[in-house]
Scaffold this active site. Structure first.
Site, PDB file in Angstrom:
ATOM      1  N   SER A  64      68.149  63.318  64.661  1.00 37.88           N
ATOM      2  CA  SER A  64      67.624  62.223  63.854  1.00 37.88           C
ATOM      3  C   SER A  64      68.167  60.896  64.369  1.00 37.88           C
ATOM      4  O   SER A  64      69.382  60.734  64.541  1.00 37.88           O
ATOM      5  CB  SER A  64      68.012  62.398  62.389  1.00 37.88           C
ATOM      6  OG  SER A  64      67.722  61.225  61.653  1.00 37.88           O
ATOM      7  N   GLN A  65      67.274  59.939  64.602  1.00 40.87           N
ATOM      8  CA  GLN A  65      67.688  58.618  65.076  1.00 40.87           C
ATOM      9  C   GLN A  65      68.537  57.897  64.036  1.00 40.87           C
ATOM     10  O   GLN A  65      69.303  56.985  64.356  1.00 40.87           O
ATOM     11  CB  GLN A  65      66.460  57.781  65.420  1.00 40.87           C
ATOM     12  CG  GLN A  65      66.751  56.535  66.242  1.00 40.87           C
ATOM     13  CD  GLN A  65      67.199  56.852  67.664  1.00 40.87           C
ATOM     14  OE1 GLN A  65      66.656  57.750  68.296  1.00 40.87           O
ATOM     15  NE2 GLN A  65      68.195  56.136  68.161  1.00 40.87           N
ATOM     16  N   ARG A  66      68.410  58.312  62.762  1.00 40.77           N
ATOM     17  CA  ARG A  66      69.206  57.668  61.701  1.00 40.77           C
ATOM     18  C   ARG A  66      70.697  57.803  61.968  1.00 40.77           C
ATOM     19  O   ARG A  66      71.480  56.915  61.631  1.00 40.77           O
ATOM     20  CB  ARG A  66      68.885  58.300  60.338  1.00 40.77           C
ATOM     21  CG  ARG A  66      67.508  58.014  59.813  1.00 40.77           C
ATOM     22  CD  ARG A  66      67.390  58.457  58.364  1.00 40.77           C
ATOM     23  NE  ARG A  66      66.017  58.413  57.906  1.00 40.77           N
ATOM     24  CZ  ARG A  66      65.191  59.442  57.915  1.00 40.77           C
ATOM     25  NH1 ARG A  66      65.614  60.608  58.363  1.00 40.77           N
ATOM     26  NH2 ARG A  66      63.953  59.324  57.485  1.00 40.77           N
ATOM     27  N   ALA A  67      71.097  58.921  62.558  1.00 38.68           N
ATOM     28  CA  ALA A  67      72.521  59.140  62.822  1.00 38.68           C
ATOM     29  C   ALA A  67      73.059  58.085  63.783  1.00 38.68           C
ATOM     30  O   ALA A  67      74.142  57.528  63.576  1.00 38.68           O
ATOM     31  CB  ALA A  67      72.744  60.548  63.376  1.00 38.68           C
ATOM     32  N   THR A 123      72.980  54.542  61.930  1.00 35.14           N
ATOM     33  CA  THR A 123      73.970  54.475  60.849  1.00 35.14           C
ATOM     34  C   THR A 123      75.379  54.395  61.412  1.00 35.14           C
ATOM     35  O   THR A 123      76.226  53.644  60.909  1.00 35.14           O
ATOM     36  CB  THR A 123      73.848  55.694  59.922  1.00 35.14           C
ATOM     37  OG1 THR A 123      72.512  55.770  59.409  1.00 35.14           O
ATOM     38  CG2 THR A 123      74.819  55.594  58.759  1.00 35.14           C
TER      39      THR A 123
END
Length: 340
Positions: free
Chosen positions: A276-279, A282
Site C-alpha cells: 500500500s502506498q499509504r505506508a 504516512t
C-alpha cells in the site's frame, strides 16, 4: 457541575501514545491513530486531554459547521456564515464521541429536500462529521463499529469533505478532523484494510513498574480531589507543550526531506512485504512531523526510527506475522545506516 480534563502533561508513561497523538495534531494528514489495549489504560483520558493542548479556533457564533474563517467564503462557508454576517468568537475545539449505536444519518447528516427545492439553498441537517470539523473525532471500540460506518469515517478523514446524497441531490461541507480510534483486541480485530488506512497504531499496555503505578494513582487521586489545584500545578508544562506544537505546525513545511529518502522508504516497505502506498506516505509524514516537533530542519535517524515504530508494526502484524520487531530493526539499520 464543571467538567475538568486531566492535564495531558500529567499522564504518566504511555510515551508512544502521547507521541502519536501529538504528531497527528502537528500533521492531521498522517491519518489518525488507533490505540489498542485493555480497558483502564488511559486511552480515553489521553484523548480528552488533547483539547487543552490544542489552540482555540475562530468561528462565527451560531455556525453548525465550524467554518474556517480564513477560507474563501464563496467556496467553503455555509449559507449561515455567508448571509448572516454573524459575530466572531474563539472557542475550544470540539471533541466528538461517535457512539456504537450511531446510524449513518447521525454520522453524515441529512438533507432537507423540501427546503432545497423551495428556497434553492443548501439545507443540511448536520451530523457528527459536521460537529467534528476542525476538531477531534473519537471512536471508542472502533472494532465493533459496523464496517460501512468505519469506511465512511476513513474516506472523510482522507478527503476532508463530507458528501451527503439523497434523491439525486448531493451537497457537501468541510470535515477536517483528527481521527482517534481505540479498541480492546480481545473483543475482535479490525479488517486489515481498515488498519492500513489508519495512519498510526500504538499498543498500550498497563505499566508493570510498581513505582510508576503508584505515581499514577497519586496523580489521579490528587486530580479527583482538587482538580483546579492539580491543573494549575501543570499549567507551565501544558503551555510549553502547546507552544511547541504550534511552532512545529508552522515549521513542518520547512523540514527538508532528503531526495534519496523516498527511494529508501520504498525499499523498506517492499522488504516488509507491504504494498500500500499509504505506508510510504504516512511514514514520511510522521518522520517529518517528529522532526518539526523536535525543532529540526532536516529529518534525522531518530525521526525515522520513531516513525517506523508507529507506522509499520500494525501493518506488518496483520499482513505477515513472520516479520518480528527484530527483523524490522535489522532492515531499518541496513537502509538508514548513513543518517545521523
Amino acid at each position: 457541575m464543571k467538567y475538568y480534563n486531566f492535564p495531558f502533561t500529567a499522564i504518566c508513561g504511555q510515551e508512544q501514545m502521547k507521541k502519536a497523538l501529538i504528531l497527528n495534531i502537528i500533521d492531521p494528514k498522517i491519518g489518525g491513530v488507533l490505540l489498542t489495549g485493555q480497558q483502564g489504560t488511559g486511552k480515553s483520558t489521553a484523548v480528552r486531554s488533547m483539547i487543552d493542548i490544542l489552540p482555540e479556533i475562530e468561528v462565527h457564533k451560531g455556525c453548525q459547521f465550524q467554518c474556517n474563517l480564513t477560507d474563501d467564503p464563496s467556496d467553503n462557508w455555509c449559507d449561515f456564515c455567508r448571509d448572516q454576517n454573524p459575530q466572531k468568537l474563539r472557542k475550544p475545539i470540539n471533541l466528538v464521541n461517535l457512539p456504537l449505536g450511531a446510524t449513518e444519518e447521525m454520522v453524515i447528516g441529512s438533507l432537507d429536500i423540501e427546503k432545497i427545492i423551495r428556497e434553492g439553498k443548501r439545507a443540511i441537517q448536520p451530523g457528527l462529521l459536521a460537529k467534528a470539523n476542525r476538531g477531534i473525532l473519537y471512536v471508542d471500540e472502533i472494532n465493533l463499529l459496523p464496517d460501512h460506518l468505519v469506511d465512511i469515517l476513513l474516506d472523510v478523514s482522507a478527503s476532508r469533505i463530507n458528501i451527503i446524497e439523497r434523491e439525486g441531490v448531493s451537497l457537501e461541507h468541510p470535515s477536517a478532523f483528527i481521527l482517534v480510534g481505540s479498541m480492546n483486541p480481545e473483543e475482535g480485530e479490525l479488517r486489515p484494510q481498515i488498519s492500513d488506512r489508519l495512519g498510526l497504531e500504538v499498543q498500550i499496555k498497563a505499566p508493570t513498574d510498581p513505582q510508576l503505578r503508584a505515581e499514577i494513582s497519586i496523580r489521579v487521586l490528587e486530580f479527583e480531589d482538587q482538580p483546579e489545584k492539580f491543573i494549575q500545578k501543570y499549567s507551565i508544562p501544558q503551555e510549553k507543550l502547546k507552544q511547541q506544537i504550534q511552532s512545529a505546525k508552522k515549521k513542518i513545511a520547512e523540514v527538508i526531506i532528503p531526495e534519496e529518502l523516498y527511494a529508501q522508504v520504498a525499499i523498506l516497505i517492499l522488504k516488509l512485504g507491504l504494498y500500500s502506498q499509504r505506508a510510504d506516505i504516512t511514514f514520511i509524514r510522521c518522520a517529518r512531523a517528529h522532526a518539526a516537533f523536535k525543532q529540526r530542519t532536516e529529518i534525522s535517524k531518530e525521526d525515522l526510527w520513531e516513525a517506523s515504530n508507529l507506522v509499520f508494526n500494525h501493518r506488518v502484524k496483520r499482513f505477515d506475522e513472520s516479520i518480528s520487531p527484530e527483523i524490522l530493526e535489522t532492515y531499518f539499520n541496513e537502509i538508514f545506516n548513513d543518517y545521523k
